[in-house]
Design a protein around this motif. Structure first.
Motif, PDB file in Angstrom:
ATOM      1  N   ALA A 227       6.604  -1.949  -0.697  1.00  0.00           N
ATOM      2  CA  ALA A 227       7.256  -1.544  -1.961  1.00  0.00           C
ATOM      3  C   ALA A 227       6.271  -1.589  -3.130  1.00  0.00           C
ATOM      4  O   ALA A 227       6.292  -0.715  -4.002  1.00  0.00           O
ATOM      5  N   VAL A 228       5.390  -2.601  -3.131  1.00  0.00           N
ATOM      6  CA  VAL A 228       4.380  -2.712  -4.191  1.00  0.00           C
ATOM      7  C   VAL A 228       3.409  -1.526  -4.120  1.00  0.00           C
ATOM      8  O   VAL A 228       3.033  -0.939  -5.137  1.00  0.00           O
ATOM      9  N   LEU A 229       3.052  -1.157  -2.913  1.00  0.00           N
ATOM     10  CA  LEU A 229       2.166  -0.014  -2.691  1.00  0.00           C
ATOM     11  C   LEU A 229       2.808   1.265  -3.234  1.00  0.00           C
ATOM     12  O   LEU A 229       2.148   2.099  -3.858  1.00  0.00           O
TER      13      LEU A 229
ATOM     14  N   ASN B  72      -3.010  -7.813  -6.773  1.00  0.00           N
ATOM     15  CA  ASN B  72      -3.932  -7.576  -7.895  1.00  0.00           C
ATOM     16  C   ASN B  72      -3.218  -7.526  -9.244  1.00  0.00           C
ATOM     17  O   ASN B  72      -3.465  -6.629 -10.054  1.00  0.00           O
ATOM     18  N   LEU B  73      -2.355  -8.480  -9.483  1.00  0.00           N
ATOM     19  CA  LEU B  73      -1.626  -8.527 -10.754  1.00  0.00           C
ATOM     20  C   LEU B  73      -2.425  -9.393 -11.726  1.00  0.00           C
ATOM     21  O   LEU B  73      -2.814 -10.509 -11.387  1.00  0.00           O
TER      22      LEU B  73
ATOM     23  N   ILE C 282      16.507  -1.047 -11.801  1.00  0.00           N
ATOM     24  CA  ILE C 282      15.855  -1.513 -10.573  1.00  0.00           C
ATOM     25  C   ILE C 282      15.353  -0.334  -9.727  1.00  0.00           C
ATOM     26  O   ILE C 282      16.076   0.621  -9.476  1.00  0.00           O
ATOM     27  N   LEU C 283      14.108  -0.439  -9.292  1.00  0.00           N
ATOM     28  CA  LEU C 283      13.525   0.557  -8.389  1.00  0.00           C
ATOM     29  C   LEU C 283      13.622   0.083  -6.935  1.00  0.00           C
ATOM     30  O   LEU C 283      13.754   0.883  -6.011  1.00  0.00           O
ATOM     31  N   TRP C 284      13.519  -1.236  -6.759  1.00  0.00           N
ATOM     32  CA  TRP C 284      13.536  -1.822  -5.399  1.00  0.00           C
ATOM     33  C   TRP C 284      13.884  -3.302  -5.536  1.00  0.00           C
ATOM     34  O   TRP C 284      13.491  -3.941  -6.512  1.00  0.00           O
TER      35      TRP C 284
END
Length: 311
Positions: free
Chosen positions: A199-201, A289-290, A152-154
């Motif tokens: 977090a996505v950024l 943008n997935l 896990i990163l976040w």
């Protein structure tokens, strides 16, 4: 032989999974069920479990207890999530469960829930070296985890689950949802999910992995349209092409409750929540943008099992 029972007391659904382990470390699923208890119905937005919902929960867990006895289960692990976590009478309900059924329930934090979901997803599919965004839509909360095959990163749990969204934006589910309701819900997600956006950024995930629940039902609807019934013992990883999801989403927005109920592959227990859940999925796909979606049939209870096996 050791037999484990994993119970996930979700806000909408109670899950029971019974697994047998042999001396060589092999495992076999003996029993699996889910029951639409709707523990959060009528009370989640007020921060309580209503007496009627409490009774439904106790009745279901008494039935689970009987099944576990028939299956000669040796270890029971039960966890509760958003509805009990946030209810003022949550501790009292947990005591009543222990009194009536002998089942000890652990109320887990949102962060712990996210961690267990990720472990479950890791059992279902290879995440790969690039960051992926895992999304698990519950009745009370939605968990988002960004991770790779290394871990896990976040992670964060947001108290914006489907039952809460229904109460707030789509309280009467008989007619189709109105464009103004969808617009208000999207604005709300924009506001509530700012920490996810940051977090996505930072981590730049490229794929959305949907965990169980709504995502399972969308896959079932797609297969049913092709005349296929999903084998529950089949692969825990499923594909849901984005074009398929977008078509399903567009159709669901136009339908009233009776029409949704008539969709092949639709579960009665998902018929209302699937609308607001799909608004959330669509928002996430578009906002970040997935362009790829994978689906894991495994979630929290499989994460609990993976942890038990490591002990």
């Amino acid at each position: 032989m050791r037999r484990f029972a994993l119970i996930d007391l979700g806000t909408n659904t109670f899950h029971l999974l019974i697994v047998e382990l042999d001396a060589q470390g092999g495992q076999q699923t003996l029993y699996k069920t889910k029951v639409p208890v709707k523990l959060g119905e009528g009370g989640i937005s007020k921060g309580e479990i209503t007496p009627t919902a409490r009774e439904r929960g106790l009745k279901t867990l008494a039935e689970f207890r009987e099944i576990m006895e028939q299956q000669q289960v040796t270890v029971v692990k039960a966890t509760a999530t958003s509805a009990l976590r946030n209810a003022s009478n949550g501790p009292e309900v947990v005591r009543a469960i222990k009194e009536h059924t002998g089942i000890e329930v652990e109320i887990v934090s949102g962060a712990r829930e996210a961690e267990l979901i990720f472990k479950g997803v890791q059992q279902a599919l290879q995440i790969g070296p690039k960051p992926a965004l895992v999304m698990d839509i519950g009745g009370g909360s939605v968990e988002f985890i960004i991770g790779t095959d290394k871990g896990i990163l976040w992670k964060k749990s947001f108290e914006i689950g489907a039952q809460r969204l229904l109460d707030k934006f789509y309280p009467d589910q008989e007619p189709s949802i109105q464009p103004a309701q969808v617009k208000a819900l999207r604005h709300y997600l924009q506001d509530q999910l700012q920490k996810l956006t940051a977090a996505v950024l930072q981590h730049q995930p490229e794929v959305l992995i949907g965990s169980s629940g709504t995502f399972d039902t969308l896959v079932d609807m797609d297969l049913a349209q092709q005349g296929i019934v999903r084998d529950v013992e089949g692969s825990p990883e499923m594909e849901l092409p984005l074009t398929t999801f977008q078509r399903q989403y567009k159709e669901l927005l136009q339908m009233n409750r009776a029409e949704r109920l008539a969709i092949p592959g639709m579960l009665a227990m998902r018929v209302d929540m699937i609308v607001v859940a799909c608004v959330a999925i669509d928002w996430v796909l578009e906002k970040y943008n997935l362009d790829q979606m994978r689906v894991s049939a495994y979630a929290l209870k499989e994460g609990m099992l993976a942890e038990l096996l490591q002990q």
